[in-house]
Design a protein around this motif. Structure first.
Motif, PDB file in Angstrom:
ATOM      1  N   ILE A  16      37.384  34.345  47.381  1.00 63.84           N
ATOM      2  CA  ILE A  16      37.448  35.736  46.934  1.00 63.84           C
ATOM      3  C   ILE A  16      36.771  36.538  48.036  1.00 63.84           C
ATOM      4  O   ILE A  16      35.567  36.415  48.256  1.00 63.84           O
ATOM      5  N   GLU A  17      37.581  37.318  48.744  1.00 65.86           N
ATOM      6  CA  GLU A  17      37.050  38.001  49.938  1.00 65.86           C
ATOM      7  C   GLU A  17      36.286  39.255  49.581  1.00 65.86           C
ATOM      8  O   GLU A  17      36.706  40.020  48.703  1.00 65.86           O
ATOM      9  N   ALA A  18      35.175  39.441  50.290  1.00 69.55           N
ATOM     10  CA  ALA A  18      34.358  40.632  50.083  1.00 69.55           C
ATOM     11  C   ALA A  18      35.180  41.876  50.378  1.00 69.55           C
ATOM     12  O   ALA A  18      35.999  41.884  51.301  1.00 69.55           O
ATOM     13  N   GLY A  19      34.996  42.900  49.558  1.00 73.90           N
ATOM     14  CA  GLY A  19      35.647  44.183  49.804  1.00 73.90           C
ATOM     15  C   GLY A  19      37.071  44.281  49.301  1.00 73.90           C
ATOM     16  O   GLY A  19      37.740  45.289  49.507  1.00 73.90           O
ATOM     17  N   ARG A  20      37.549  43.232  48.623  1.00 72.36           N
ATOM     18  CA  ARG A  20      38.924  43.284  48.113  1.00 72.36           C
ATOM     19  C   ARG A  20      38.923  43.254  46.590  1.00 72.36           C
ATOM     20  O   ARG A  20      37.915  42.926  45.969  1.00 72.36           O
ATOM     21  N   ILE A  21      40.086  43.550  46.043  1.00 73.93           N
ATOM     22  CA  ILE A  21      40.275  43.407  44.601  1.00 73.93           C
ATOM     23  C   ILE A  21      41.254  42.254  44.424  1.00 73.93           C
ATOM     24  O   ILE A  21      42.446  42.387  44.719  1.00 73.93           O
ATOM     25  N   THR A  22      40.740  41.129  44.013  1.00 77.45           N
ATOM     26  CA  THR A  22      41.573  39.937  43.881  1.00 77.45           C
ATOM     27  C   THR A  22      42.031  39.808  42.432  1.00 77.45           C
ATOM     28  O   THR A  22      41.222  39.886  41.511  1.00 77.45           O
ATOM     29  N   THR A 194      33.396  44.573  45.322  1.00 76.44           N
ATOM     30  CA  THR A 194      34.371  43.489  45.367  1.00 76.44           C
ATOM     31  C   THR A 194      34.705  43.146  43.918  1.00 76.44           C
ATOM     32  O   THR A 194      33.803  42.963  43.097  1.00 76.44           O
ATOM     33  N   PHE A 195      35.990  43.097  43.604  1.00 69.95           N
ATOM     34  CA  PHE A 195      36.372  42.740  42.233  1.00 69.95           C
ATOM     35  C   PHE A 195      37.236  41.487  42.234  1.00 69.95           C
ATOM     36  O   PHE A 195      38.012  41.245  43.164  1.00 69.95           O
ATOM     37  N   CYS A 196      37.082  40.719  41.167  1.00 62.84           N
ATOM     38  CA  CYS A 196      38.058  39.666  40.883  1.00 62.84           C
ATOM     39  C   CYS A 196      38.423  39.856  39.424  1.00 62.84           C
ATOM     40  O   CYS A 196      37.536  39.945  38.567  1.00 62.84           O
ATOM     41  N   MET A 197      39.705  40.012  39.154  1.00 62.99           N
ATOM     42  CA  MET A 197      40.074  40.323  37.782  1.00 62.99           C
ATOM     43  C   MET A 197      41.202  39.476  37.228  1.00 62.99           C
ATOM     44  O   MET A 197      42.214  39.247  37.875  1.00 62.99           O
ATOM     45  N   GLY A 206      49.681  44.908  40.178  1.00 62.06           N
ATOM     46  CA  GLY A 206      50.401  45.320  41.383  1.00 62.06           C
ATOM     47  C   GLY A 206      49.779  46.548  42.020  1.00 62.06           C
ATOM     48  O   GLY A 206      49.768  46.710  43.237  1.00 62.06           O
ATOM     49  N   ARG A 207      49.254  47.435  41.193  1.00 59.89           N
ATOM     50  CA  ARG A 207      48.660  48.664  41.703  1.00 59.89           C
ATOM     51  C   ARG A 207      47.295  48.416  42.345  1.00 59.89           C
ATOM     52  O   ARG A 207      46.938  49.044  43.318  1.00 59.89           O
ATOM     53  N   LEU A 208      46.546  47.458  41.784  1.00 58.31           N
ATOM     54  CA  LEU A 208      45.158  47.304  42.208  1.00 58.31           C
ATOM     55  C   LEU A 208      44.897  46.143  43.158  1.00 58.31           C
ATOM     56  O   LEU A 208      44.019  46.221  44.016  1.00 58.31           O
ATOM     57  N   CYS A 209      45.600  45.048  42.935  1.00 62.82           N
ATOM     58  CA  CYS A 209      45.123  43.786  43.517  1.00 62.82           C
ATOM     59  C   CYS A 209      45.861  43.360  44.776  1.00 62.82           C
ATOM     60  O   CYS A 209      47.079  43.389  44.840  1.00 62.82           O
ATOM     61  N   ASP A 210      45.098  42.941  45.733  1.00 57.16           N
ATOM     62  CA  ASP A 210      45.629  42.273  46.920  1.00 57.16           C
ATOM     63  C   ASP A 210      44.480  41.460  47.507  1.00 57.16           C
ATOM     64  O   ASP A 210      43.501  42.042  47.941  1.00 57.16           O
ATOM     65  N   PRO A 211      44.531  40.166  47.469  1.00 58.39           N
ATOM     66  CA  PRO A 211      45.660  39.335  47.062  1.00 58.39           C
ATOM     67  C   PRO A 211      45.698  39.093  45.547  1.00 58.39           C
ATOM     68  O   PRO A 211      44.791  39.477  44.825  1.00 58.39           O
ATOM     69  N   VAL A 212      46.786  38.436  45.149  1.00 57.52           N
ATOM     70  CA  VAL A 212      46.909  37.939  43.775  1.00 57.52           C
ATOM     71  C   VAL A 212      46.978  36.418  43.858  1.00 57.52           C
ATOM     72  O   VAL A 212      47.740  35.866  44.655  1.00 57.52           O
ATOM     73  N   LEU A 221      48.700  27.907  42.114  1.00 58.28           N
ATOM     74  CA  LEU A 221      50.130  27.704  42.329  1.00 58.28           C
ATOM     75  C   LEU A 221      50.614  28.523  43.519  1.00 58.28           C
ATOM     76  O   LEU A 221      51.459  28.088  44.291  1.00 58.28           O
ATOM     77  N   ALA A 222      50.093  29.726  43.655  1.00 56.94           N
ATOM     78  CA  ALA A 222      50.535  30.602  44.735  1.00 56.94           C
ATOM     79  C   ALA A 222      49.484  31.668  44.984  1.00 56.94           C
ATOM     80  O   ALA A 222      48.632  31.917  44.128  1.00 56.94           O
ATOM     81  N   GLN A 223      49.586  32.270  46.147  1.00 50.33           N
ATOM     82  CA  GLN A 223      48.641  33.305  46.530  1.00 50.33           C
ATOM     83  C   GLN A 223      49.340  34.242  47.503  1.00 50.33           C
ATOM     84  O   GLN A 223      50.090  33.792  48.362  1.00 50.33           O
ATOM     85  N   GLY A 224      49.138  35.533  47.353  1.00 52.62           N
ATOM     86  CA  GLY A 224      49.761  36.496  48.263  1.00 52.62           C
ATOM     87  C   GLY A 224      49.689  37.879  47.673  1.00 52.62           C
ATOM     88  O   GLY A 224      48.910  38.118  46.744  1.00 52.62           O
ATOM     89  N   SER A 225      50.517  38.788  48.202  1.00 55.22           N
ATOM     90  CA  SER A 225      50.547  40.128  47.617  1.00 55.22           C
ATOM     91  C   SER A 225      51.227  40.028  46.249  1.00 55.22           C
ATOM     92  O   SER A 225      51.904  39.036  45.952  1.00 55.22           O
ATOM     93  N   ALA A 226      51.083  41.066  45.439  1.00 50.45           N
ATOM     94  CA  ALA A 226      51.711  41.049  44.111  1.00 50.45           C
ATOM     95  C   ALA A 226      53.221  40.857  44.246  1.00 50.45           C
ATOM     96  O   ALA A 226      53.839  40.081  43.512  1.00 50.45           O
ATOM     97  N   ALA A 227      53.818  41.570  45.220  1.00 50.02           N
ATOM     98  CA  ALA A 227      55.267  41.469  45.406  1.00 50.02           C
ATOM     99  C   ALA A 227      55.660  40.040  45.776  1.00 50.02           C
ATOM    100  O   ALA A 227      56.674  39.517  45.297  1.00 50.02           O
ATOM    101  N   GLU A 228      54.850  39.418  46.618  1.00 52.78           N
ATOM    102  CA  GLU A 228      55.166  38.038  47.033  1.00 52.78           C
ATOM    103  C   GLU A 228      55.085  37.074  45.857  1.00 52.78           C
ATOM    104  O   GLU A 228      55.975  36.252  45.670  1.00 52.78           O
TER     105      GLU A 228
END
Ligand SMILES: Nc1ncnc2c1ncn2[C@@H]1O[C@H](COP(=O)(O)OP(=O)(O)OP(=O)(O)O)[C@@H](O)[C@H]1O
Length: 252
Positions: A16-22, A194-197, A206-212, A221-228
């Motif tokens: 979970i990277e600092a400064g991101r919303i995961t 930093t958030f993890c939700m 999709g609006r808030l999180c990158d990565p998901v 199972l998977a990790q990437g942008s919401a669209a991915e």
């Protein structure tokens, strides 16, 4: 993490990277809550390690993690219905050192100064969340969504900057969900949170999180942008028959 014969979280390795919303998503029973419980110190994992800035924090109790700036929202008890929003904010201890009654007798001047600082901080939170209109309202009279905003505000009263939110958007109407989402984004961008939700609503994610990060059956199972991730075949398969709520582009 194993419960008897059940491996609720199995061989999971994630950052979970600092400064991101995961965002953490996955079908029911995927192991999301268990993972939160392991990271936030509610469960002692049967195997594996949790690191914070490279330091091993595995098995530390929630209050020890809180002192390191890591908070899971339900660590703050629920709001007091018969206190106002401002009073609820002022009730949150910034750290869990344990204010003593004796201290208030021995150092009254210091206590008064601290109270003024806490009040100023509560006012800042009220302004930031734009909840001035309900600041003097009893918390018990708030709508479900407003209570979630208050919960976020109570988080802001602490020193924690790494916040784990477990379905903060659940049961919140669309308008307040947008307000809540805006507040989370601004806390992230303007104040370095930093958030993890864990969430089920894909519009919100999709609006808030990158990565998901997507979990299923105890594994990532998977990790990437919401669209991915929503275009990922394995993810679609894992959700098959369960339905991705509010999947963008899905029929209403
Ligand atoms: N305390 C426990 N004792 C025994 N089994 C548990 C315990 N907590 C979770 N489990 C099991 O671990 C698995 C993962 O559950 P978990 O609650 O972590 O999933 P989840 O992804 O958060 O699901 P949901 O979205 O429904 O909340 C499930 O099979 C669940 O029954």
């Amino acid at each position: 993490m194993q419960f008897g014969g059940i491996r609720a979280v199995d061989d999971v390795s994630l950052t979970i990277e600092a400064g991101r919303i995961t965002g953490l998503i996955g079908p029911n029973g995927a192991g999301k809550t268990t993972l939160f419980n392991v990271i936030a110190g509610h469960y002692q994992p049967t195997a594996g390690r949790v690191l914070l800035d490279g330091a091993d924090i595995t098995g530390l109790a929630p209050h020890q993690l809180f002192a390191k700036g890591l908070l899971r929202t339900f660590q703050i008890a629920h709001e007091f219905a018969t206190l106002t929003v401002r009073e609820n904010l002022m009730m949150v201890p910034p750290r869990q050192s344990g204010e003593t009654l004796l201290g208030t007798w021995l150092r009254p001047g210091q206590v008064r100064a601290e109270e003024a600082a806490v009040r100023a901080k509560a006012d800042d939170v009220i302004r930031f969340l734009q909840i001035e209109a309900v600041a003097d309202e009893l918390a018990g009279n708030l709508s479900g969504g407003q209570k979630k905003l208050l919960e976020l505000g109570r988080t802001m009263m602490t020193e924690a900057k790494i916040v784990f939110l477990d379905e903060v958007g659940a049961g919140v109407n669309r308008t307040l969900l947008n307000t809540l989402g805006d507040a989370i984004l601004r806390l992230n961008r303007e104040r370095g949170y930093t958030f993890c939700m864990i969430e089920h609503d894909m519009d919100f994610i999709g609006r808030l999180c990158d990565p998901v990060i997507v979990m299923a059956e105890g594994r990532v199972l998977a990790q990437g942008s919401a669209a991915e991730v929503i275009a990922n075949e394995q993810v679609i398969e894992a959700y098959l028959g369960r339905g991705l709520k509010n999947k963008p582009g899905a029929a209403p």
